[in-house]
Design a protein around this motif. Structure first.
Motif, short mmCIF file in Angstrom:
data_model
loop_
_atom_site.label_atom_id
_atom_site.label_comp_id
_atom_site.label_asym_id
_atom_site.label_seq_id
_atom_site.Cartn_x
_atom_site.Cartn_y
_atom_site.Cartn_z
N GLY A 44 0.80 -1.21 0.00
CA GLY A 44 0.00 0.00 0.00
C GLY A 44 0.84 1.26 0.00
O GLY A 44 0.34 2.35 -0.33
N PRO A 95 3.20 3.78 -4.80
CA PRO A 95 2.27 4.68 -5.50
C PRO A 95 1.36 3.91 -6.45
O PRO A 95 1.78 2.95 -7.11
N GLY A 96 0.12 4.32 -6.53
CA GLY A 96 -0.85 3.68 -7.42
C GLY A 96 -1.93 2.95 -6.63
O GLY A 96 -1.64 2.31 -5.62
N ASP A 97 -3.17 3.07 -7.10
CA ASP A 97 -4.30 2.46 -6.40
C ASP A 97 -4.27 0.94 -6.45
O ASP A 97 -4.77 0.27 -5.55
N PHE A 98 -3.69 0.38 -7.50
CA PHE A 98 -3.69 -1.07 -7.68
C PHE A 98 -3.10 -1.79 -6.48
O PHE A 98 -3.63 -2.80 -5.99
N TRP A 99 -1.97 -1.28 -5.96
CA TRP A 99 -1.24 -1.96 -4.91
C TRP A 99 -1.99 -1.93 -3.58
O TRP A 99 -1.70 -2.75 -2.69
N LYS A 100 -2.95 -1.03 -3.43
CA LYS A 100 -3.70 -0.94 -2.18
C LYS A 100 -4.62 -2.13 -1.97
O LYS A 100 -5.02 -2.43 -0.85
N TYR A 101 -4.99 -2.78 -3.08
CA TYR A 101 -5.99 -3.85 -3.00
C TYR A 101 -5.41 -5.25 -3.18
O TYR A 101 -6.15 -6.23 -3.08
N ALA A 146 -14.70 -0.59 -0.66
CA ALA A 146 -13.31 -0.82 -1.05
C ALA A 146 -12.81 -2.21 -0.66
O ALA A 146 -11.60 -2.47 -0.65
N TYR A 147 -13.73 -3.12 -0.33
CA TYR A 147 -13.36 -4.50 0.00
C TYR A 147 -14.11 -5.46 -0.92
O TYR A 147 -15.21 -5.17 -1.37
#
Length: 301
Positions: A240, A243-249, A270-271
């Motif tokens: 997380g 940088p980047g939204d992809f890695w948060k999920y 977001a889950y």
């Protein structure tokens, strides 16, 4: 001139051993060891103990939320803020992952560690001692032996977890009632968690059996099991920071996170959904079991 007919050798041994016979043999091997029975008893007591402690902690947290209100504890002399009702406090706790319906399976992590390790040992120890040759001599097709072990492990793991969840539920009733919290089968998610907790543990046990079959080493199999179901989630949580939204999920798709989401109810922003979590968890177990079956069928013993 008479002809003497010599009867063909009897094959009443390996080839005539039916799958129920193989299953019965694996069950006898499993329950005949005193260490296995003691380990199952320890697992039951430990899971119930952790669940009992969780019931007390949840009651204390909800009571604290009710007394302190949404702003948390206040300094001495500070004006008192609005307090929470019981329902508001429970909802606030739920938003932090502290659920009442999850009390019966609060000790599940300990259960998957012990039963998963037991599953690895069940077959890896046979490879280590050479006993696997005797097993495969009796069952030359090999796969029936693996499936029999899998059935024994899955059923035992599920039943131990189910009984522990029921016991924890019954013990938690007076504990939570002392905090004014009603604990019953009618509460949303309670019955679901009691029955689904065993599915999660049984899946981990099957993963452990598959890892033991693939790695053929007890220590190595247990290390990989712990890495998959405990350490991988911690590692992916660090993504997380990338940088980047992809890695948060990404962390939601590891087996422990997906399996944990499977045990929850309702959608969360977001889950992934509980259904998606269950399907991802199933995919992980399948991804381990299929190579294990192929390996056992094709590799030399």
């Amino acid at each position: 001139m008479s002809t003497t007919t010599i009867p063909a050798p009897s094959r009443a041994g390996a080839d005539s051993l039916s799958f129920p016979g193989v299953l019965r043999s694996e069950w006898i091997k499993f329950r005949s060891l005193m260490s296995t029975r003691l380990l199952l008893l320890f697992t039951f007591v430990a899971v119930v103990g952790v669940g009992t402690l969780a019931a007390w902690l949840r009651g204390t947290i909800i009571e604290t939320l009710m007394e302190s209100g949404p702003g948390g504890p206040r300094e001495s002399g500070a004006p008192a803020g609005p307090k929470m009702t019981m329902d508001q406090a429970i909802e606030a706790a739920n938003s932090q992952g502290i659920t009442i319906y999850g009390v019966p399976i609060a000790g599940l992590q300990l259960g998957i560690l012990v039963l998963g390790a037991l599953a690895v040992l069940l077959i890896a120890s046979e490879f280590g001692t050479g006993m696997i040759r005797s097993t495969m001599t009796a069952v030359p097709k090999r796969l029936p032996a693996f499936f029999a072990k899998a059935i024994v492990l899955v059923v035992v793991s599920y039943m131990v977890t189910l009984l522990a969840a029921i016991a924890t539920f019954l013990i938690s009733i007076p504990i939570l009632n002392s905090y004014g919290i009603e604990m019953s089968l009618g509460r949303d998610g309670v019955l679901y968690s009691i029955f689904m907790g065993g599915v999660y543990v049984a899946g981990v046990a099957l993963a452990g059996l598959s890892l033991g079959t693939l790695i053929r080493n007890s220590a190595g199999g247990i290390v990989v099991l712990v890495a998959l179901f405990f350490l991988l989630e911690i590692g992916t949580s660090l993504l997380g920071l990338v940088p980047g939204d992809f890695w948060k999920y990404v962390g939601q798709y590891v087996p422990s996170a997906a399996g944990g989401r499977m045990l929850e109810i309702g959608d969360k922003a977001a889950y992934i959904s509980p259904l998606s979590g269950g399907l991802i968890f199933l995919a992980w177990i399948t991804a381990l079991t299929v190579p294990a079956v192929i390996s056992l069928k094709t590799r030399d013993i």
